[in-house]
Design a protein around this motif. Structure first.
Motif, PDB file in Angstrom:
ATOM      1  N   LEU A  16      14.154 -16.188  17.555  1.00 17.73           N
ATOM      2  CA  LEU A  16      14.823 -14.970  17.103  1.00 17.73           C
ATOM      3  C   LEU A  16      15.450 -15.182  15.730  1.00 17.73           C
ATOM      4  CD1 LEU A  16      15.793 -12.073  17.578  1.00 17.73           C
ATOM      5  CD2 LEU A  16      17.771 -13.042  18.786  1.00 17.73           C
ATOM      6  N   SER A  17      16.076 -16.319  15.539  1.00 22.24           N
ATOM      7  CA  SER A  17      16.690 -16.638  14.255  1.00 22.24           C
ATOM      8  C   SER A  17      15.651 -16.657  13.136  1.00 22.24           C
ATOM      9  CB  SER A  17      17.410 -17.985  14.346  1.00 22.24           C
ATOM     10  OG  SER A  17      18.002 -18.304  13.114  1.00 22.24           O
ATOM     11  N   ALA A  18      14.507 -17.257  13.394  1.00 25.14           N
ATOM     12  CA  ALA A  18      13.433 -17.320  12.391  1.00 25.14           C
ATOM     13  C   ALA A  18      12.895 -15.921  12.084  1.00 25.14           C
ATOM     14  CB  ALA A  18      12.312 -18.228  12.874  1.00 25.14           C
ATOM     15  N   VAL A  19      12.734 -15.093  13.111  1.00 22.38           N
ATOM     16  CA  VAL A  19      12.243 -13.730  12.914  1.00 22.38           C
ATOM     17  C   VAL A  19      13.237 -12.926  12.079  1.00 22.38           C
ATOM     18  CG1 VAL A  19      11.756 -11.543  14.106  1.00 22.38           C
ATOM     19  CG2 VAL A  19      10.784 -13.686  14.966  1.00 22.38           C
ATOM     20  N   ILE A  20      14.525 -13.082  12.376  1.00 27.04           N
ATOM     21  CA  ILE A  20      15.556 -12.358  11.631  1.00 27.04           C
ATOM     22  C   ILE A  20      15.573 -12.795  10.168  1.00 27.04           C
ATOM     23  CG2 ILE A  20      18.052 -12.052  11.397  1.00 27.04           C
ATOM     24  CD1 ILE A  20      18.130 -12.137  14.525  1.00 27.04           C
ATOM     25  N   THR A  21      15.454 -14.099   9.941  1.00 33.61           N
ATOM     26  CA  THR A  21      15.413 -14.598   8.566  1.00 33.61           C
ATOM     27  C   THR A  21      14.218 -14.022   7.827  1.00 33.61           C
ATOM     28  OG1 THR A  21      16.562 -16.628   9.145  1.00 33.61           O
ATOM     29  CG2 THR A  21      15.226 -16.678   7.140  1.00 33.61           C
ATOM     30  N   ARG A  22      13.064 -14.046   8.456  1.00 37.51           N
ATOM     31  CA  ARG A  22      11.850 -13.509   7.818  1.00 37.51           C
ATOM     32  C   ARG A  22      11.971 -12.008   7.594  1.00 37.51           C
ATOM     33  NH1 ARG A  22       8.532 -13.469   4.051  1.00 37.51           N
ATOM     34  NH2 ARG A  22       6.408 -12.819   4.527  1.00 37.51           N
ATOM     35  N   LEU A  23      12.537 -11.296   8.549  1.00 36.06           N
ATOM     36  CA  LEU A  23      12.735  -9.863   8.391  1.00 36.06           C
ATOM     37  C   LEU A  23      13.617  -9.579   7.176  1.00 36.06           C
ATOM     38  CD1 LEU A  23      12.466  -6.933   9.377  1.00 36.06           C
ATOM     39  CD2 LEU A  23      14.443  -7.368  10.865  1.00 36.06           C
ATOM     40  N   GLY A  24      14.684 -10.339   7.018  1.00 34.09           N
ATOM     41  CA  GLY A  24      15.555 -10.168   5.857  1.00 34.09           C
ATOM     42  C   GLY A  24      14.813 -10.375   4.558  1.00 34.09           C
ATOM     43  N   GLU A  25      13.952 -11.388   4.521  1.00 33.71           N
ATOM     44  CA  GLU A  25      13.162 -11.658   3.314  1.00 33.71           C
ATOM     45  C   GLU A  25      12.206 -10.499   3.019  1.00 33.71           C
ATOM     46  OE1 GLU A  25      13.085 -16.496   4.084  1.00 33.71           O
ATOM     47  OE2 GLU A  25      11.278 -15.298   4.472  1.00 33.71           O
ATOM     48  N   LEU A  26      11.538 -10.007   4.057  1.00 34.50           N
ATOM     49  CA  LEU A  26      10.591  -8.912   3.870  1.00 34.50           C
ATOM     50  C   LEU A  26      11.287  -7.632   3.432  1.00 34.50           C
ATOM     51  CD1 LEU A  26       8.286  -9.530   6.958  1.00 34.50           C
ATOM     52  CD2 LEU A  26       7.658  -9.782   4.544  1.00 34.50           C
ATOM     53  N   VAL A  27      12.424  -7.339   4.050  1.00 35.93           N
ATOM     54  CA  VAL A  27      13.172  -6.139   3.674  1.00 35.93           C
ATOM     55  C   VAL A  27      13.607  -6.228   2.212  1.00 35.93           C
ATOM     56  CG1 VAL A  27      15.335  -4.890   4.060  1.00 35.93           C
ATOM     57  CG2 VAL A  27      13.917  -5.551   6.012  1.00 35.93           C
ATOM     58  N   GLN A  28      14.082  -7.391   1.801  1.00 39.28           N
ATOM     59  CA  GLN A  28      14.496  -7.554   0.402  1.00 39.28           C
ATOM     60  C   GLN A  28      13.318  -7.341  -0.538  1.00 39.28           C
ATOM     61  OE1 GLN A  28      17.761  -8.050  -0.614  1.00 39.28           O
ATOM     62  NE2 GLN A  28      16.893  -7.549  -2.603  1.00 39.28           N
ATOM     63  N   HIS A  29      12.156  -7.864  -0.176  1.00 42.56           N
ATOM     64  CA  HIS A  29      10.957  -7.689  -1.005  1.00 42.56           C
ATOM     65  C   HIS A  29      10.564  -6.206  -1.097  1.00 42.56           C
ATOM     66  CE1 HIS A  29       7.132  -8.524  -2.906  1.00 42.56           C
ATOM     67  NE2 HIS A  29       6.533  -7.826  -1.956  1.00 42.56           N
ATOM     68  N   VAL A  30      10.576  -5.513   0.036  1.00 42.95           N
ATOM     69  CA  VAL A  30      10.236  -4.086   0.051  1.00 42.95           C
ATOM     70  C   VAL A  30      11.240  -3.309  -0.793  1.00 42.95           C
ATOM     71  CG1 VAL A  30      10.159  -2.028   1.530  1.00 42.95           C
ATOM     72  CG2 VAL A  30       8.997  -4.126   2.242  1.00 42.95           C
ATOM     73  N   ARG A  31      12.509  -3.649  -0.648  1.00 43.32           N
ATOM     74  CA  ARG A  31      13.550  -2.964  -1.418  1.00 43.32           C
ATOM     75  C   ARG A  31      13.401  -3.242  -2.914  1.00 43.32           C
ATOM     76  NH1 ARG A  31      19.806  -4.137  -1.453  1.00 43.32           N
ATOM     77  NH2 ARG A  31      20.499  -2.194  -2.347  1.00 43.32           N
ATOM     78  N   ASP A  32      13.208  -4.504  -3.263  1.00 41.35           N
ATOM     79  CA  ASP A  32      13.062  -4.871  -4.675  1.00 41.35           C
ATOM     80  C   ASP A  32      11.858  -4.194  -5.326  1.00 41.35           C
ATOM     81  OD1 ASP A  32      15.305  -6.464  -4.421  1.00 41.35           O
ATOM     82  OD2 ASP A  32      14.191  -8.365  -4.388  1.00 41.35           O
ATOM     83  N   SER A  33      10.806  -4.011  -4.553  1.00 35.26           N
ATOM     84  CA  SER A  33       9.604  -3.370  -5.093  1.00 35.26           C
ATOM     85  C   SER A  33       9.632  -1.846  -4.918  1.00 35.26           C
ATOM     86  CB  SER A  33       8.347  -3.956  -4.444  1.00 35.26           C
ATOM     87  OG  SER A  33       8.346  -3.703  -3.052  1.00 35.26           O
TER      88      SER A  33
END
Length: 105
Positions: A16-33
């Motif tokens: 769960l921790s790994a999924v949450i970390t990856r989700l945060g990274e993906l959300v930041q990428h989507v937001r930045d783009s």
């Protein structure tokens, strides 16, 4: 049902921790783009439901906890937009919210 059926294991928490970390990274990428509009309403809702259920489950188990959000994690607009959407979705007005505000104390 045995205890093993309802007990969350350390590997599950780590996953769960790994999924949450990856989700945060993906959300930041989507937001930045600036691709937030490309994410479906259902996907956003599913993430919110999961987070709300996890937070509620924790507070039900350990009592009221400090909001685990860094001061810089959400700005005022993001906070109000989210809270308003959640209140509207649950058909909760501000008076009702005030009644529940101290629920876990």
């Amino acid at each position: 049902m045995t205890d093993t059926d309802t007990t969350t294991t350390a590997p599950e928490i780590a996953e769960l921790s790994a999924v949450i970390t990856r989700l945060g990274e993906l959300v930041q990428h989507v937001r930045d783009s600036e691709r937030g509009a490309d994410v479906s309403d259902e996907q956003i809702a599913d993430v919110l439901y999961a987070a709300a259920r996890l937070f509620s489950a924790k507070t039900d188990r350990v009592g009221k906890i400090s909001w685990p959000i860094r001061e810089d994690a959400l700005n005022a607009t993001e906070t109000v937009v989210l809270v308003t959407a959640l209140l509207d979705a649950a058909d909760v007005n501000l008076f009702d919210m005030a009644i529940w505000y101290r629920r876990a104390e």
